[in-house]
Design a protein around this motif. Structure first.
Motif, PDB file in Angstrom:
ATOM      1  N   PHE A  18      15.819 -26.344  -4.327  1.00  0.00           N
ATOM      2  CA  PHE A  18      14.986 -26.032  -5.490  1.00  0.00           C
ATOM      3  C   PHE A  18      13.760 -25.204  -5.124  1.00  0.00           C
ATOM      4  CE2 PHE A  18      17.347 -29.453  -7.654  1.00  0.00           C
ATOM      5  CZ  PHE A  18      17.630 -28.803  -8.840  1.00  0.00           C
ATOM      6  N   PRO A  19      13.053 -25.508  -4.021  1.00  0.00           N
ATOM      7  CA  PRO A  19      11.915 -24.652  -3.666  1.00  0.00           C
ATOM      8  C   PRO A  19      12.287 -23.184  -3.503  1.00  0.00           C
ATOM      9  CG  PRO A  19      11.795 -26.685  -2.435  1.00  0.00           C
ATOM     10  CD  PRO A  19      13.112 -26.707  -3.170  1.00  0.00           C
ATOM     11  N   THR A  20      13.461 -22.916  -2.938  1.00  0.00           N
ATOM     12  CA  THR A  20      13.879 -21.522  -2.753  1.00  0.00           C
ATOM     13  C   THR A  20      14.102 -20.836  -4.095  1.00  0.00           C
ATOM     14  OG1 THR A  20      14.934 -22.062  -0.645  1.00  0.00           O
ATOM     15  CG2 THR A  20      15.608 -20.024  -1.722  1.00  0.00           C
ATOM     16  N   ILE A  21      14.803 -21.512  -4.996  1.00  0.00           N
ATOM     17  CA  ILE A  21      15.085 -20.917  -6.307  1.00  0.00           C
ATOM     18  C   ILE A  21      13.801 -20.684  -7.087  1.00  0.00           C
ATOM     19  CG2 ILE A  21      16.181 -21.336  -8.538  1.00  0.00           C
ATOM     20  CD1 ILE A  21      18.393 -22.785  -7.096  1.00  0.00           C
ATOM     21  N   ALA A  25      11.867 -17.223  -8.295  1.00  0.00           N
ATOM     22  CA  ALA A  25      11.453 -16.996  -9.681  1.00  0.00           C
ATOM     23  C   ALA A  25       9.991 -16.553  -9.741  1.00  0.00           C
ATOM     24  CB  ALA A  25      11.650 -18.268 -10.503  1.00  0.00           C
ATOM     25  N   GLY A  26       9.147 -17.125  -8.873  1.00  0.00           N
ATOM     26  CA  GLY A  26       7.752 -16.697  -8.809  1.00  0.00           C
ATOM     27  C   GLY A  26       7.615 -15.246  -8.368  1.00  0.00           C
ATOM     28  N   LEU A  27       8.429 -14.857  -7.386  1.00  0.00           N
ATOM     29  CA  LEU A  27       8.414 -13.459  -6.939  1.00  0.00           C
ATOM     30  C   LEU A  27       8.857 -12.508  -8.041  1.00  0.00           C
ATOM     31  CD1 LEU A  27       9.849 -13.536  -3.298  1.00  0.00           C
ATOM     32  CD2 LEU A  27       7.575 -12.799  -4.006  1.00  0.00           C
ATOM     33  N   ILE A 115       4.743 -23.188  -4.118  1.00  0.00           N
ATOM     34  CA  ILE A 115       5.044 -21.969  -3.365  1.00  0.00           C
ATOM     35  C   ILE A 115       5.190 -20.775  -4.307  1.00  0.00           C
ATOM     36  CG2 ILE A 115       6.703 -20.872  -1.810  1.00  0.00           C
ATOM     37  CD1 ILE A 115       7.340 -23.633  -0.702  1.00  0.00           C
ATOM     38  N   ALA A 116       5.849 -20.978  -5.459  1.00  0.00           N
ATOM     39  CA  ALA A 116       6.029 -19.891  -6.415  1.00  0.00           C
ATOM     40  C   ALA A 116       4.684 -19.377  -6.922  1.00  0.00           C
ATOM     41  CB  ALA A 116       6.899 -20.362  -7.582  1.00  0.00           C
TER      42      ALA A 116
END
Length: 422
Positions: A18-21, A25-27, A115-116
């Motif tokens: 989930f953190p990667t996805i 999305a933030g990027l 992170i996002a």
């Protein structure tokens, strides 16, 4: 399970899923806002709703820099606390509960949100240009960065509440019980639409497997397709959670097949270097019993938790009594093509009772609770073989209790109904 679901299962079990996805999305959101700013959204909002736009470049840089530094500190603090709580859970309960806590979806989403937001603010900050007369500060993008940071603070408050709840032994036991019962109910629902008819396998040809690791599942669709292709039925002589060594007898086949066909069948069996809980109900029994035994250790001395684990185990054993000793892979026409070995009711009950008898035979309260569990299973099970197994466990529990408990009055109470005083 097919190849796609197996791949998704492996990916989903990782803490970075989930953190990667969410970070991606933030990027994407950052680049989208940079593009929209070039179209003049901030300039338009300055004329329509100037209160929504930060029009000073230096102010925007200061705000974004502060948010980035603050969110990084918040992220470090949040997950330093998680590591501390995980260490406490490992020492107080069982190291086997850690994968469930680490892979908690809520923790992953909060980490991803942090992170996002950090990535979004970094790229918006990079996009700021030196102040010129005709340059319009991307004030609306900065405002969104502030809103995202406020949402992170709200998530932090919820995260503190959630992690403090998830580390409580009652919630850990409830989650293990719910996950295990769900796996059992899924198997029982599948069992309702199947028959347990299967040819005798005593004369079939056995084939060894030359892999090492924990067996955790089968690519059902692929194996069923191979069975139909080669017109043969298969008996899988492995059960989920079993550690496989080179040369272990893996399966028996009705017909003789060439090496390519055998390799294709072998490739449908799934192995891992670590134990994957997944839908393996046996892990639930083991986790609950380990927590109960750990609670009875002198360093923790919490018999109340041991009593709670026995309540949950009773519920799960009642479901287990309804399950067949084998699983089947069935075609759409109802024909069983594959028979799969499973851990038997007698084996699971013995393993659970053996550990409790060893570490709890000196505590009359826990012994009485175990006796109540066995009597409940005997009353609800309609299987004669189960009754013999349960009676044997009751006899063994009585013998161990007589060795561990010297008080005659306590021993006389052992067969009495257990009344909880909590």
């Amino acid at each position: 399970m097919d190849k796609l679901s197996n791949l998704l299962f492996k990916i989903r079990s990782k803490i970075a899923f989930f953190p990667t996805i969410i970070s991606l999305a933030g990027l994407v959101m950052a680049f989208a806002m940079i593009y929209v700013e070039k179209l003049g959204i901030s300039d338009y909002l300055m004329n329509v709703a100037p209160s929504l736009v930060i029009d000073d470049t230096d102010t925007a840089k200061t705000i974004l820099s502060t948010l980035i530094a603050g969110l990084i500190s918040l992220t470090v603090f949040s997950f330093s606390m998680v590591m501390l709580l995980l260490s406490q859970a490992s020492s107080n309960f069982s190291p086997r509960v850690l994968p469930g806590i680490i892979s908690d979806q809520t923790n992953q989403i909060v980490l991803g949100q942090y992170i996002a937001t950090i990535l979004y603010n970094i790229f918006i900050l990079i996009s700021l240009e030196p102040k010129e007369n005709e340059y319009q500060t991307p004030g609306f993008s900065v405002l969104l960065g502030i809103i995202l940071a406020v949402l992170c603070l709200a998530s932090f408050i919820y995260f503190i509440h959630h992690i403090s709840q998830s580390i409580q032994v009652g919630n850990i036991l409830t989650n293990i019980h719910a996950r295990t019962k769900s796996a059992l109910e899924s198997m029982l629902n599948t069992q309702k639409n199947q028959s347990n008819e299967f040819p005798d396998t005593n004369t079939w040809t056995g084939h060894k497997i030359y892999k090492t690791g924990y067996f955790y599942g089968i690519l059902n669709d692929d194996l069923l397709e191979l069975c139909k292709k080669y017109d043969t039925k298969i008996y899988i002589h492995l059960f989920k959670g079993q550690y496989i060594l080179d040369g272990t007898m893996a399966f028996y086949i009705k017909n003789n097949l060439d090496d390519d066909a055998l390799d294709a069948i072998t490739n449908t069996l799934l192995f891992s270097n670590e134990e994957l809980v997944g839908d393996n109900y046996v892990y639930g029994f083991r986790q609950l019993s380990e927590i109960g035994i750990k609670a009875m250790s002198p360093g923790i001395n919490d018999p109340g938790t041991a009593l709670n684990t026995i309540d949950y185990l009773t519920s799960l054993f009642l479901e287990l009594t309804k399950k067949w000793e084998f699983e089947f892979i069935t075609s759409d026409d109802g024909d069983n093509w594959v028979k799969i070995k499973c851990a038997k009711f007698s084996e699971i009950l013995y393993n659970v009772m053996a550990t409790y008898r060893l570490y709890c035979k000196h505590d009359i309260t826990v012994v009485r609770k175990l006796m109540q569990m066995l009597r409940t299973l005997a009353n609800f099970s309609a299987n004669d073989s189960h009754h013999k197994i349960i009676e044997l466990e009751m006899e063994q529990l009585t013998k161990d209790a007589e060795k561990g408990i010297k008080n005659e009055r306590d021993l006389s109470k052992m067969d009495a109904d257990f009344i909880s005083w909590s």
